[in-house]
Every structure is written in C-alpha cells, then in structure tokens.
Design an enzyme around this catalytic site. Sequence first.
Site, PDB file in Angstrom:
ATOM      1  N   SER A  95       0.842  -1.193   0.000  1.00 48.62           N
ATOM      2  CA  SER A  95       0.000   0.000   0.000  1.00 48.62           C
ATOM      3  C   SER A  95       0.884   1.252   0.000  1.00 48.62           C
ATOM      4  O   SER A  95       1.677   1.443  -0.910  1.00 48.62           O
ATOM      5  CB  SER A  95      -0.954  -0.050   1.194  1.00 48.62           C
ATOM      6  OG  SER A  95      -2.010   0.858   1.043  1.00 48.62           O
ATOM      7  N   MET A  96       0.781   2.121   0.993  1.00 47.21           N
ATOM      8  CA  MET A  96       1.639   3.298   1.031  1.00 47.21           C
ATOM      9  C   MET A  96       3.103   2.903   0.953  1.00 47.21           C
ATOM     10  O   MET A  96       3.931   3.601   0.350  1.00 47.21           O
ATOM     11  CB  MET A  96       1.388   4.112   2.306  1.00 47.21           C
ATOM     12  CG  MET A  96       2.210   5.399   2.377  1.00 47.21           C
ATOM     13  SD  MET A  96       2.061   6.302   3.960  1.00 47.21           S
ATOM     14  CE  MET A  96       3.197   5.361   4.980  1.00 47.21           C
TER      15      MET A  96
END
Length: 255
Positions: A95-96
């Site tokens: 994700s991030m």
Amino acid sequence: MGEKRENSAWIRRFHPAPESGVRLLCLPHAGGSAPFYFPMSKALSPAVDVLCLQYPGRQDRRLDPAIDNIPDYADAVVAELKPWLDVPTAFFGHSMGAVLAYEVALRLERDGLPAPIALFASGRRAPSRYREENVHRRDDDGIVKEMQLLSGTDSRILGDEEILRMVLPAIRSDYTAIETYRSEAGAAVSAPITVFTGDSDPRTSLEEAEAWRVHTTAEFDIRVFSGGHFFLANHAAEIIDIISKKISGAGRQQS
C-alpha cells in the site's frame, strides 16, 4: 556510508542473517508498523537478511513527530538506509509502503547510491494513477471505518480498536501523505518490479496495478491473488516463495 545500527529508531532487524548476502527492506502500509512483517522476516531467515521499517508516531515511536508527505518520508528512509546498502538489497512495500519504496529507489539512483535489485509493490496502484481521496480529512470515526473496510474481518490487520485510536494522529498523517502524493511524470526505476494485487481490492483495480509497468526500465511481473486490500494475509506462503526466488536470482546476478 554511515554507521550501521542493529536496531535504529527506523530500522528493525527481527531475525539477523548477516551471512545471507542479500537483504530485503520491508515498508509498511499507512498506519502500519514494523512487526507487521515479523512473519515474513522469520520465514525468509536465514536465507535473507530482512529489515523492517518502523515509521514515527506509533508503538515505541509514538512520541516521535509523524510525517505527512511522501518526499519527507523518502528522504528520511534514504538517510537511515545508507549504512545497510553494503549488500544487494530488494524492497517490499504494501500500500503506502509500495509508493514509498519506489520513491526511495528513485532517490538512491539519483544520488549514485546502490539501487535495489528488485522492487515488490503490493496492494497499491501505480504512482502515476490517481484517485481523489479524502480519508485524511475525515473525523476519527471516519478513519477507523476506512481501515475496517480495507481489513475486512481480519483482526490481525485491524488490531485492538482502542489501541488503534491512540495512534490515529499517525494514521491520519500517513493518509495525508499518500492521498496528497503526486509522482514525477516519466520517472522510472532501473530495478525490475513485481506487483502483487488482490482481485477485489477496493482501492486498486487490475488496470491501475498493471500501470506499474511504465515505472521500470527493467522486467515487469504482476501476480493477482484472491482477496481485498490485505490479500497477502491469506497468500503469505506463496508471496514469500516468489520473493525468495526472485531475490536469490537477482542477488546471484549482482555478485
């Protein structure tokens, strides 16, 4: 390139494997922390020396100021990572963490430092694919609701809600960082990119995952798994096996 510390504020080394000859840097998702990757570290040891990032504003770093933008995040990681680049190193980000891994790789190349031998981008659309998102502007209940949506019923991901609310400022900063992020047009890394994505991830479509292809000048591979945003929880063994094989191959080419 700097003094290597076994466990700095940023870097955790749960299963040291200094003789392995290859490293993997694991970068957590928004709101995540280094122990999320403890099982992966254990599974890869002693073949791979695994480093796990601990972002500020959570757990034992709860009093450290959180970071609310990807450029500052990436600059801080590069500074901490320099002493660990003495052996071939690959990046895994979820994700991030996938975007942050990409930005760290770009900076290493631009600074003439050893670049990653492979980049594994999990659970995130390509840096050049944007959506208008405003989770970071929601109230606390709104942020908790988003995390519940992404984690589904897997309590291992969400954790204790009371503890979760204690770190909401850091989570909000992470969401601010990733939701306001904009990549540099035309930028690409020289490391081969492998993308892992869930077939029912509400935040990443297959087309958005495929778009990572333009962000590398080397080989590109995509693996699609059943599940949502945290599909890797149910496919850990297979994903770890893919990482292990690709890292060992890349490491031999470097040596």
